[in-house]
Enzyme design. Structure first.
Site, PDB file in Angstrom:
ATOM      1  N   HIS A   1       0.833  -1.207   0.000  1.00  7.82           N
ATOM      2  CA  HIS A   1       0.000   0.000   0.000  1.00  7.82           C
ATOM      3  C   HIS A   1       0.859   1.245   0.000  1.00  7.82           C
ATOM      4  CE1 HIS A   1       0.695  -1.208   4.207  1.00  7.82           C
ATOM      5  NE2 HIS A   1       0.689   0.084   4.491  1.00  7.82           N
TER       6      HIS A   1
ATOM      7  N   HIS B   1       0.879   5.233   0.956  1.00  9.96           N
ATOM      8  CA  HIS B   1       0.236   6.269   1.768  1.00  9.96           C
ATOM      9  C   HIS B   1       0.225   7.570   0.971  1.00  9.96           C
ATOM     10  CE1 HIS B   1       0.610   4.172   5.806  1.00  9.96           C
ATOM     11  NE2 HIS B   1       1.486   3.480   5.102  1.00  9.96           N
TER      12      HIS B   1
END
Ligand code: AMP
Ligand code: ZN
Length: 136
Positions: free
Chosen positions: A100, A102
């Site tokens: 992922h 940010h």
């Protein structure tokens, strides 16, 4: 999909999330513990643990969505800037092992700072460059 993976559960709508964007390859949702409100996580729909495991196509899709989200945060929240970040492997502080990125909204008076830099030791600058070039 990995049945024990928290972010795969968000993908499957098994746990709640504040989803802000979705396309064929990616999902973007709010981080529950944000640097600032609007802090968003962008994930590939195909489970992969980190930047080492994700394939080039899904990585490109995550980057594309991160840019889309950055524009949306700027427009929606009148940010002064955006930080993009990614933790890969426990040694770099990764906690959730579904890759992922940010996307973090920043405001000029917010209390956050960037990582501290430190100067190279004598000769280390050139040696480090050489090592990396040899690995590529
Ligand atoms: P890291 O793996 O170091 O990038 O950290 C994982 C990030 O996921 C942290 O910023 C957490 O606040 C965030 N997080 C953990 N659980 C959830 C969740 N259920 N929904 C949204 N964000 C989460
Ligand atoms: Zn997963």
């Amino acid at each position: 999909m990995d049945s024990n993976c928290l972010f795969c559960k968000i993908l499957k709508r098994e746990i709640p999330a504040q989803i802000v964007y979705e396309d064929a390859a990616t999902l973007a949702f709010l981080d529950i513990n944000p640097v600032n409100p609007g802090h968003t996580l962008v994930i590939p729909k195909v489970h992969s643990s980190d930047v080492f495991e994700i394939d080039e196509k899904n990585w490109a899709a995550v980057m594309k969505t991160s840019r889309v989200v950055a524009h949306a945060l700027e427009k929606a929240l009148q940010t002064d800037g955006i930080n993009l970040g990614m933790n890969n492997r426990a040694g770099a502080g990764q906690v959730i092992f579904h890759a992922h990125v940010h996307v973090m909204p920043r405001f000029k008076d917010d209390p956050h700072s960037l990582w501290p830099g430190r100067p190279y030791a004598e000769g280390e600058f050139e040696k480090t460059g050489e090592k990396i070039r040899a690995a590529l």
